[in-house]
Design a protein around this motif. Structure first.
Motif, PDB file in Angstrom:
ATOM      1  N   GLN A 116      -9.261 -25.710 -35.383  1.00 33.53           N
ATOM      2  CA  GLN A 116      -9.642 -24.907 -34.217  1.00 33.53           C
ATOM      3  C   GLN A 116      -9.454 -25.628 -32.880  1.00 33.53           C
ATOM      4  OE1 GLN A 116     -13.701 -23.737 -35.076  1.00 33.53           O
ATOM      5  NE2 GLN A 116     -13.130 -22.902 -37.077  1.00 33.53           N
ATOM      6  N   VAL A 117      -9.475 -26.958 -32.891  1.00 34.34           N
ATOM      7  CA  VAL A 117      -9.427 -27.705 -31.628  1.00 34.34           C
ATOM      8  C   VAL A 117      -8.223 -28.638 -31.555  1.00 34.34           C
ATOM      9  CG1 VAL A 117     -10.692 -29.167 -30.007  1.00 34.34           C
ATOM     10  CG2 VAL A 117     -11.945 -27.605 -31.520  1.00 34.34           C
ATOM     11  N   TYR A 118      -8.052 -29.490 -32.572  1.00 34.61           N
ATOM     12  CA  TYR A 118      -6.999 -30.499 -32.503  1.00 34.61           C
ATOM     13  C   TYR A 118      -5.604 -29.873 -32.416  1.00 34.61           C
ATOM     14  CZ  TYR A 118     -10.015 -34.545 -33.554  1.00 34.61           C
ATOM     15  OH  TYR A 118     -10.958 -35.547 -33.509  1.00 34.61           O
ATOM     16  N   ILE A 119      -5.335 -28.900 -33.265  1.00 31.65           N
ATOM     17  CA  ILE A 119      -3.979 -28.337 -33.292  1.00 31.65           C
ATOM     18  C   ILE A 119      -3.639 -27.624 -31.989  1.00 31.65           C
ATOM     19  CG2 ILE A 119      -2.433 -26.726 -34.474  1.00 31.65           C
ATOM     20  CD1 ILE A 119      -3.932 -27.422 -37.074  1.00 31.65           C
ATOM     21  N   PRO A 120      -4.496 -26.739 -31.465  1.00 29.47           N
ATOM     22  CA  PRO A 120      -4.191 -26.154 -30.147  1.00 29.47           C
ATOM     23  C   PRO A 120      -4.051 -27.207 -29.048  1.00 29.47           C
ATOM     24  CG  PRO A 120      -5.927 -24.900 -31.232  1.00 29.47           C
ATOM     25  CD  PRO A 120      -5.715 -26.137 -32.053  1.00 29.47           C
ATOM     26  N   ALA A 121      -4.862 -28.279 -29.141  1.00 23.89           N
ATOM     27  CA  ALA A 121      -4.775 -29.339 -28.133  1.00 23.89           C
ATOM     28  C   ALA A 121      -3.442 -30.068 -28.219  1.00 23.89           C
ATOM     29  CB  ALA A 121      -5.931 -30.322 -28.313  1.00 23.89           C
ATOM     30  N   LEU A 122      -2.956 -30.323 -29.429  1.00 25.22           N
ATOM     31  CA  LEU A 122      -1.652 -30.976 -29.602  1.00 25.22           C
ATOM     32  C   LEU A 122      -0.515 -30.113 -29.078  1.00 25.22           C
ATOM     33  CD1 LEU A 122      -1.955 -32.617 -33.140  1.00 25.22           C
ATOM     34  CD2 LEU A 122      -1.675 -33.808 -30.966  1.00 25.22           C
TER      35      LEU A 122
END
Length: 304
Positions: A116-122
């Motif tokens: 939910q957070v790391y992938i969109p941030a990357l």
């Protein structure tokens, strides 16, 4: 146990490693560019990207090991957008499989955070910053990886690891079966090591070629700078007699953990120390060839 070494060059490691450096900023004063690099990056990022990085800063930096493990299992060796698409398709069970395969101690809350957070941030990191920097460093990564592959036929795995990492010696009595050597640019001159269940990923730093022959090599400048400090000279004097543990060095020189780690990072990047690693630094010894290299490199530069 014998070591099996594999050279794996991919911008995907740079994607994960550069974002980890930006989020957590550990060793930022040892990384070339340091705070100035942070300022340059934030001038390119959106408000959403900066806010997401701030959110992730409160979690353990070790959670990035899950992303590095996923990089080792990637379907597309060099394509960052396809890798990010692969991550987006992965279910909770897929992530649990990665965690169990690599022996990582994380739970469902961490898996949810990755999705939910790391992938969109990357994705934001790649779109706003990384993809614009690729032409700067990717040719140097490829050239260095090709050089290390040529060296594989000329030396044993332990020697190749030590040369690539500028002084790391792996403890072959442990459970490590495979070592993956991957060049990285953003963390220069720091190494970044991920220790998994049956393998170790060693992200070793490289430099870009110098602009002109008149430009002093970065390696030479590091070697000279590392000696311009009383504490570091005392460290070299201490370890010249016998290898010591980190605790022994800290106690003898009355150094706190962070200060000792900083000085050792500077000396390691200059090639003056040899560290014995089995999941953590066990012993620190003088690397005699580093002192000899200083004289040779200095003479090569001032008397071409």
């Amino acid at each position: 146990m014998s070591l099996h070494v594999r050279i794996d060059c991919s911008p995907i490691y740079e994607l994960i490693g550069s974002y980890m450096l930006y989020v957590h900023r550990k060793w930022i004063r040892n990384v070339e560019g340091g705070p100035n690099w942070i300022q340059q990056v934030e001038a390119q990022l959106s408000t959403d990207a900066i806010e997401q990085s701030t959110l992730l800063r409160k979690y353990s930096m070790n959670e990035f090991d899950i992303l590095f493990a996923a990089a080792l299992e990637r379907e597309h060796p060099h394509d960052i957008p396809l890798f990010l698409t692969q991550l987006g398709r992965m279910s909770s069970d897929d992530w649990l499989h990665i965690i169990q395969l690599y022996g990582l101690p994380y739970d469902q809350a961490c898996i949810d955070r990755i999705r939910q957070v790391y992938i969109p941030a990357l994705i934001l990191w790649h779109d706003h910053y990384l993809k614009w920097s690729v032409p700067l460093w990717e040719p140097a990564l490829i050239a260095d990886a090709n050089e290390k592959r040529r060296l594989m036929s000329k030396m044993n795995p332990a020697e190749l690891i030590e040369i690539a990492t500028n002084g790391v010696v792996l403890d072959t009595d442990g459970e490590i079966q495979e070592v993956v050597l991957a060049p990285m640019w953003h963390y220069r001159p720091i190494n970044n090591t991920c220790t998994f269940k049956h393998s170790t990923l060693m992200l070793y730093s490289i430099d870009l070629p110098e602009d002109t022959e008149d430009t002093p090599p970065q390696s030479l400048k590091r070697m000279i700078s590392a000696l311009a400090d009383d504490t570091r000279l005392r460290i070299l004097r201490m370890i010249a007699v016998n290898p010591v543990t980190f605790a022994e060095l800290s106690e003898h020189l009355n150094l706190g953990k962070n200060a000792a780690q900083h000085h050792l990072a500077v000396l390691r990047s200059a090639g003056y120390i040899r560290t014995y690693w089995s999941g953590k630094v066990e012993q620190i010894a003088l690397r005699q060839e580093g002192l000899a290299d200083l004289s040779v490199f200095l003479e090569d530069y001032v008397q071409p």
